[in-house]
Enzyme design. Sequence first.
Site, short mmCIF file in Angstrom:
data_model
loop_
_atom_site.label_atom_id
_atom_site.label_comp_id
_atom_site.label_asym_id
_atom_site.label_seq_id
_atom_site.Cartn_x
_atom_site.Cartn_y
_atom_site.Cartn_z
N GLY B 125 32.84 47.24 -18.29
CA GLY B 125 32.00 46.90 -17.16
C GLY B 125 32.37 45.53 -16.61
O GLY B 125 31.67 44.54 -16.84
N SER B 127 34.49 45.21 -13.22
CA SER B 127 34.52 45.23 -11.75
C SER B 127 33.13 45.39 -11.16
O SER B 127 32.25 46.01 -11.75
CB SER B 127 35.38 46.40 -11.26
N SER B 159 35.64 53.04 -16.19
CA SER B 159 36.30 54.22 -16.76
C SER B 159 35.55 54.68 -18.00
O SER B 159 35.13 53.86 -18.81
CB SER B 159 37.75 53.89 -17.13
N GLU B 242 45.33 44.48 -22.35
CA GLU B 242 45.31 45.62 -21.44
C GLU B 242 46.62 45.74 -20.69
O GLU B 242 47.17 46.82 -20.53
CB GLU B 242 44.15 45.46 -20.46
N ASN B 364 48.80 45.82 -8.99
CA ASN B 364 50.17 45.34 -9.17
C ASN B 364 50.52 44.24 -8.19
O ASN B 364 51.44 43.45 -8.45
CB ASN B 364 51.15 46.52 -9.08
#
Lengths: 328, 381
Positions: B125, B127, B159, B242, B364
């Site tokens: 949690g 974003s 997600s 990550e 990216n």
Amino acid sequence: MQFTFTDEQDMFRDTVRELFADLCPPEAVRASWDNDDGRVPGLWSALGDMGVLSVLAPESAGGLGMDEVDLVRILEEAGYAGVPDPLMEHAAIAVPALAEAGSPHLAAALTGETTCTVALRGGAAVGAAGADLVLVEQGDALLAATAWRMTPRTSIDQSRRLATILELDEREELVGADAALAFDRAALGTAAQCVGVARRLLDATVEYVGERHQFGKPVGSYQAVKHHLANVRLAVEFAAPLVYRAAWSVAHPESHDAVTRGRDVSMAKAMAADAVDLACRQALQCHGAIGYTFEYDLQLWLKRGWALAAAHGDSRSHRDRVADALGI
Amino acid sequence: MDLELAPRYVEFREECRSWLDANNPGAIASMDTAAGFEEHRRWERVLFDGGWSVPGWPAAYGGRDCDLIEWLIYEEEYWLSGVPGRVSANGVSLLAPTIFNFGTPEQQDFFLPRMASGEHIWAQGWSEPEAGSDLAGIKTKAIRDGDHYVLNGQKTWCSRGAFADWIFCLVRTDPDAERHAGLTYLLVPADAPGMERRPIGRLDGEPGFAEIFFDDCRVSTDHVLGEEGQGWAVAMAAAGSERGLNLRSPGRFMAAAERLTDLVRDLQAQGRAVDVRLRDEVTDAWIRAQAYRWQTYMIAAKLMDGAEIGSEASLMKVFWSEMDLELHATALRLLGEHGEITDGNDWLDGYVFALSGPIYAGTNEIQRNIIAERVLGLPRR
């Protein structure tokens, strides 16, 4: 499994890097264009004294008895410095072939008393005019010639004194040497140089865009420029491990058959050639007009990059070989 | 340099392979459906009972003290074997390193074994609607009230958030502080009063992520990870994980690249011509997976030597996410007009998943800025 270099390997690389920085700055590369033999004065004998030319010869034959893992990092530095001498052809291909054949020509090649070059798969030989010995592929065999006829060819990279070998007058077969292995060593050595050239182009461009101002700030602060150069860094970052991995494969025939070795070498050359191609493009674009001039030194590495990307197989031909090894 | 596997690693690989083969449950439903989520949780339990859910962790927490090389071998075998994916990945890969680094002994003893067994499946949690790539723009407030925080605000793009048991959050505990200051890393149970979550359908319609609303949601102060106000530093430790090694080991892409060459051979066996450009793209994908593998082994050697990876993790994240996307796009090009048909088309599922790679964990574009500024040293402005 330990994918790292020893302190000794790092020190050897650093020593050669310093030698190149001292004896082979851009002015020396440019001066070599006007020399009779296209060489940097004093460099070859210094490399011989340091043992760089004999890395791939066994100690019993007077060499350093090291292997391709040591040599690829030296060749990377040669690419970085823009060395015009045929170091890769001599140290990475000819010396081990002469050693494997037990050739009487080996001793003088190790000290730098002589210079060897190669003509593989019908390609032109680099530095043939100033060489004492040329190795030529004939079928599966390698021939060594001390006298030959040739036609000089002009490369866009004036450091590459090319010649097409026409006929060998004085020659012998190097029995015990392997032409397929010679090609893999050539592709591997060229891949290592490609990585070095790409690193040099990136370093030079990072420096330039940090200094060059437009619209009141460094051009390197603009995101478009940043992303171009980040892409070059990515390409180099992921090509280099494949070069080192391929060096290991070539150096360990006991655990790597010719197909595996060729696959690993081709992976390295494919990624390194694409990396240096991208580095050339972005270095020129990010320099702008100054990079397009003859006077500015960027051209030394641009032209070397173009030549080496295609030398001993371009990225597509090497991917083709990987595809064959994968059976697709 | 020594690129041969020592005998103990060869034995370890055999052990991994035979266990995975013997325990492979075969295809199960997508982890982003309610039923599939529970099926994946059961698979986590099977892994845990076999000692293979978290092999890199200490044995005390359910692991087997594997070194990095063993972990990489395990990952290669895991993905090659074709067993289901890891519904626990957010917790095991992203949160666990942070708990090991910053957790109290009580937190470690409580959370780690439950994460290892699949009892707790975690979602991230971080974003918020106004804080994506610009994560420091987080607005969700957590105001201290005795031994609890009172949370108000909204998280999104979580997600596994639709079905997860716990959510690791970044919240603003000092409403007067700005940007990176005043943030706190807080572990929030999904059944906390005052929390509501709404699944968000991703491109294929499955609830792959969720938005989460806090309305005077009360969370115990025991669940702060690290110190109050230090959330940014604590979170960035996990961001390195990550983007770097932990989330995407090479094994995943090596296995996908092998399947891609299998696809070419299958098509050729059916008499379908594979044109030279597609063959070239397939080979390029296979080579890139190998490049990622050997780069990872180089980094592993540095880590085992005591070094740390920092901004270099951004190089890894850009490379694997774009490699994964190209690989799956190549598969769909190989399938041609059959590519759009969803029945049994794992490549399409993989493509939809791969499309999110260049976006999550820091887009990216942001990663390339980091590479340019912190790796290359280009001026920030």
